[in-house]
Design an enzyme around this catalytic site. Structure first.
Site, PDB file in Angstrom:
ATOM      1  N   GLU A 177       0.805  -1.221   0.000  1.00 59.41           N
ATOM      2  CA  GLU A 177       0.000   0.000   0.000  1.00 59.41           C
ATOM      3  C   GLU A 177       0.844   1.280   0.000  1.00 59.41           C
ATOM      4  OE1 GLU A 177      -2.677  -0.636   3.298  1.00 59.41           O
ATOM      5  OE2 GLU A 177      -3.236  -2.625   2.556  1.00 59.41           O
ATOM      6  N   GLU A 290      -5.910 -10.410  -2.166  1.00 59.91           N
ATOM      7  CA  GLU A 290      -6.688 -10.373  -0.910  1.00 59.91           C
ATOM      8  C   GLU A 290      -8.203 -10.306  -1.181  1.00 59.91           C
ATOM      9  OE1 GLU A 290      -5.214  -7.421   1.808  1.00 59.91           O
ATOM     10  OE2 GLU A 290      -3.123  -7.709   1.225  1.00 59.91           O
TER      11      GLU A 290
HETATM   12  O1  G3I Z   1      -2.305 -10.461  18.067  1.00 60.21           O
HETATM   13  C1  G3I Z   1      -3.176  -9.599  18.822  1.00 60.21           C
HETATM   14  C2  G3I Z   1      -3.704 -10.330  20.047  1.00 60.21           C
HETATM   15  O2  G3I Z   1      -2.612 -10.613  20.916  1.00 60.21           O
HETATM   16  C3  G3I Z   1      -4.749  -9.458  20.756  1.00 60.21           C
HETATM   17  O3  G3I Z   1      -5.295 -10.188  21.829  1.00 60.21           O
HETATM   18  C4  G3I Z   1      -5.854  -9.124  19.751  1.00 60.21           C
HETATM   19  C5  G3I Z   1      -6.956  -8.299  20.353  1.00 60.21           C
HETATM   20  O4  G3I Z   1      -6.584  -6.948  20.323  1.00 60.21           O
HETATM   21  O5  G3I Z   1      -5.279  -8.383  18.630  1.00 60.21           O
HETATM   22  C6  G3I Z   1      -4.353  -9.209  17.934  1.00 60.21           C
HETATM   23  O6  G3I Z   1      -3.803  -8.470  16.869  1.00 60.21           O
HETATM   24  C7  G3I Z   1      -4.743  -8.274  15.796  1.00 60.21           C
HETATM   25  C8  G3I Z   1      -4.125  -8.869  14.525  1.00 60.21           C
HETATM   26  O7  G3I Z   1      -4.968  -8.610  13.378  1.00 60.21           O
HETATM   27  C9  G3I Z   1      -3.925 -10.385  14.641  1.00 60.21           C
HETATM   28  O8  G3I Z   1      -5.160 -11.012  14.795  1.00 60.21           O
HETATM   29  C10 G3I Z   1      -4.922  -6.765  15.616  1.00 60.21           C
HETATM   30  O9  G3I Z   1      -5.617  -6.263  16.735  1.00 60.21           O
HETATM   31  C11 G3I Z   1      -5.743  -6.506  14.337  1.00 60.21           C
HETATM   32  O10 G3I Z   1      -5.772  -5.111  14.074  1.00 60.21           O
HETATM   33  C12 G3I Z   1      -5.082  -7.193  13.159  1.00 60.21           C
HETATM   34  O11 G3I Z   1      -5.926  -7.004  12.012  1.00 60.21           O
HETATM   35  C13 G3I Z   1      -5.301  -7.359  10.775  1.00 60.21           C
HETATM   36  C14 G3I Z   1      -5.262  -6.104   9.903  1.00 60.21           C
HETATM   37  O12 G3I Z   1      -4.658  -6.442   8.633  1.00 60.21           O
HETATM   38  C15 G3I Z   1      -4.443  -5.013  10.549  1.00 60.21           C
HETATM   39  O13 G3I Z   1      -4.544  -3.861   9.718  1.00 60.21           O
HETATM   40  C16 G3I Z   1      -6.162  -8.414  10.076  1.00 60.21           C
HETATM   41  O14 G3I Z   1      -6.155  -9.634  10.810  1.00 60.21           O
HETATM   42  C17 G3I Z   1      -5.641  -8.670   8.670  1.00 60.21           C
HETATM   43  O15 G3I Z   1      -6.538  -9.500   7.953  1.00 60.21           O
HETATM   44  C18 G3I Z   1      -5.503  -7.353   7.910  1.00 60.21           C
HETATM   45  O16 G3I Z   1      -4.916  -7.635   6.684  1.00 60.21           O
HETATM   46  C19 G3I Z   1      -4.604  -6.492   5.846  1.00 60.21           C
HETATM   47  C20 G3I Z   1      -3.431  -6.890   4.982  1.00 60.21           C
HETATM   48  O17 G3I Z   1      -2.349  -7.292   5.795  1.00 60.21           O
HETATM   49  C21 G3I Z   1      -3.053  -5.759   4.046  1.00 60.21           C
HETATM   50  N1  G3I Z   1      -4.200  -5.357   3.234  1.00 60.21           N
HETATM   51  C22 G3I Z   1      -5.373  -4.989   4.030  1.00 60.21           C
HETATM   52  C23 G3I Z   1      -5.790  -6.141   4.927  1.00 60.21           C
HETATM   53  C24 G3I Z   1      -7.045  -5.796   5.696  1.00 60.21           C
HETATM   54  O18 G3I Z   1      -6.808  -4.720   6.561  1.00 60.21           O
END
Ligand code: G3I
Length: 416
Positions: A177, A290
């Protein structure tokens, strides 16, 4: 490609011998269709076209279908069985991001990436790396680093992470991005502030030095729609791709994230198809990286949502699969049981999103039949250099599968 040599079976009674031949022939057919036998040893019944996996349908035209996999989903045995039946490629949803891989300065943790790679290798699947330079999901310690130190830190991170997986990942989303949403050019995250626009070429060079065989991509979202904002983003990205090519920077492909929105009006993808032709003309590989369809704007009825979401998959895939440079389609998850949308883009009515090919119960929705059809009817993909790796892996997969078949026969006492 010479078929794997199978040792001659040990002598077995006549009737059982016939069963061995029949079962093996069936399994070979199933394996040649690139349908992995689930590790539980069940033989996937293939009675009609409708049971052809998405991975097999994609391979029919020289493409690869894959899915992103979260750590939580990987630990779900039933989900894993469906995943291995359906895909030819795996992408770690979060497992190779900075906050996971380098949680403290100089301390690297590859457990999540390694676990996914083991699964991929065991089943002859490809694996993608996601992602090296983004500006999001980065560990708190990076905030404390002086801007002048960020260049060496980024170089060390890329060398360590890409070097750790050298020769094992087919491609990397090196830059994620990079284009801002407001038309102002490049997104001004910490890496831009520390190194200027040069961070992109530097990161690609460091990744290439660390794994010369990996195909290096820039991965972007918000390119798909027929809107002024998406058109501006497409123009900016094309200019960046051309500039990097003029400088001979090692860039092999473009990732189109394709987080689509199911809305009152069906999506149109003519402008995207034109843009992909321009990317193809640069000689770049194109991956849909994605894909999912956010249904939160739709009414709650599941049947209606599945119809509208499937129609969106249909229109989008019809547009992109007409381009032979589109080598791979990855959905951002395989089942609604594990979609990032429920936490980051929840429906106002509190219902779970129905954004992916399989529902929460791991049952195929309308989108699966639509995707299978589009993969089967598409123009063939251009075989790119990196595809030799995929072919070798699929040979390995057939060999592994036949070995598993023998295990089934042994288990049933047919083979001793
Ligand atoms: O690992 C922590 C965990 O320890 C904690 O208990 C939990 C609750 O707060 O959070 C966990 O981290 C989360 C992480 O995913 C792993 O599950 C984050 O809060 C959460 O924000 C994060 O979201 C990810 C997101 O990117 C972040 O922007 C999504 O799973 C993931 O699918 C998403 O993927 C992105 C691509 O990498 C790039 N393109 C966009 C796409 C969607 O945003």
């Amino acid at each position: 490609m010479t078929p794997p040599q199978i040792p001659p079976p040990r002598p077995v009674p006549e009737a059982a011998a016939r069963r061995v031949v029949l079962v093996r022939a069936f399994l070979l057919l199933a394996l040649l269709g690139n349908t992995a036998c689930a590790m539980s040893g069940q033989i996937q019944e293939r009675t009609s076209r409708s049971s052809v996996s998405l991975g097999a349908a994609a391979q029919h035209r020289g493409r690869v279908y894959g899915s992103a996999v979260s750590q939580q989903a990987l630990e779900d045995r039933d989900f894993r069985s469906l995943l291995l039946q359906q895909v030819g490629s795996l992408t770690p949803e979060n497992g190779l991001k900075w906050e996971v891989v380098q949680p403290q300065r100089g301390h690297f943790d590859f457990r999540q990436g390694d676990a996914l790679l083991r699964l991929a290798r065991r089943h002859g699947l490809e694996m993608r790396g996601h992602t090296l330079v983004w500006g999001q999901q980065e560990p708190p310690w990076l905030q404390t680093v002086a801007s002048s130190d960020l260049g060496p830190i980024l170089k060390a991170h890329i060398q360590m992470v890409v070097g750790h997986y050298r020769g094992q990942l087919r491609s990397w989303d090196v830059i994620n991005e990079p284009i801002s949403d407001d038309g102002s050019g490049l997104r001004r995250h910490r890496w831009w502030r520390a190194l200027g626009p040069e961070y992109i070429a530097l990161a690609l060079e460091w990744a290439h030095q660390s794994d010369p065989g990996a195909r290096l991509l820039i991965n972007e979202y918000g390119l798909e729609a027929e809107t002024p904002a998406a058109a501006t983003k497409r123009r900016g990205l094309l200019a960046l791709l051309r500039q990097l090519q003029r400088r001979d920077v090692p860039l092999h492909g473009l990732g189109i994230q394709a987080h689509l929105q199911a809305g009152p009006a069906p999506g149109r993808y003519d402008a995207l198809a034109e843009f992909l032709k321009q990317v193809q003309a640069l000689g770049l590989e194109i991956q849909i990286t994605e894909l999912d369809v956010d249904d939160r704007q739709l009414p709650g009825d599941p049947e209606l949502r599945d119809r509208v979401v499937a129609a969106e998959y249909d229109r989008f895939l019809a547009a992109v699969l007409s381009n032979p440079a589109v080598r791979q389609v990855t959905t951002w998850g395989l089942s609604d049981r594990y979609t990032w949308l429920n936490s980051q883009a929840p429906r106002p009515d509190g219902r779970g999103q129905r954004a992916l090919p399989f529902d929460e119960a791991l049952q195929a929705k309308r989108a699966v039949a639509v995707m299978r059809e589009r993969f089967t009817r598409a123009t063939s993909a251009t075989v790119s250099r990196g595809d030799r790796i995929a072919t070798e892996q699929s040979t390995q997969k057939e060999a592994d599968g036949i070995e598993r078949a023998d295990a089934v026969l042994l288990q049933q006492g047919i083979l001793r």
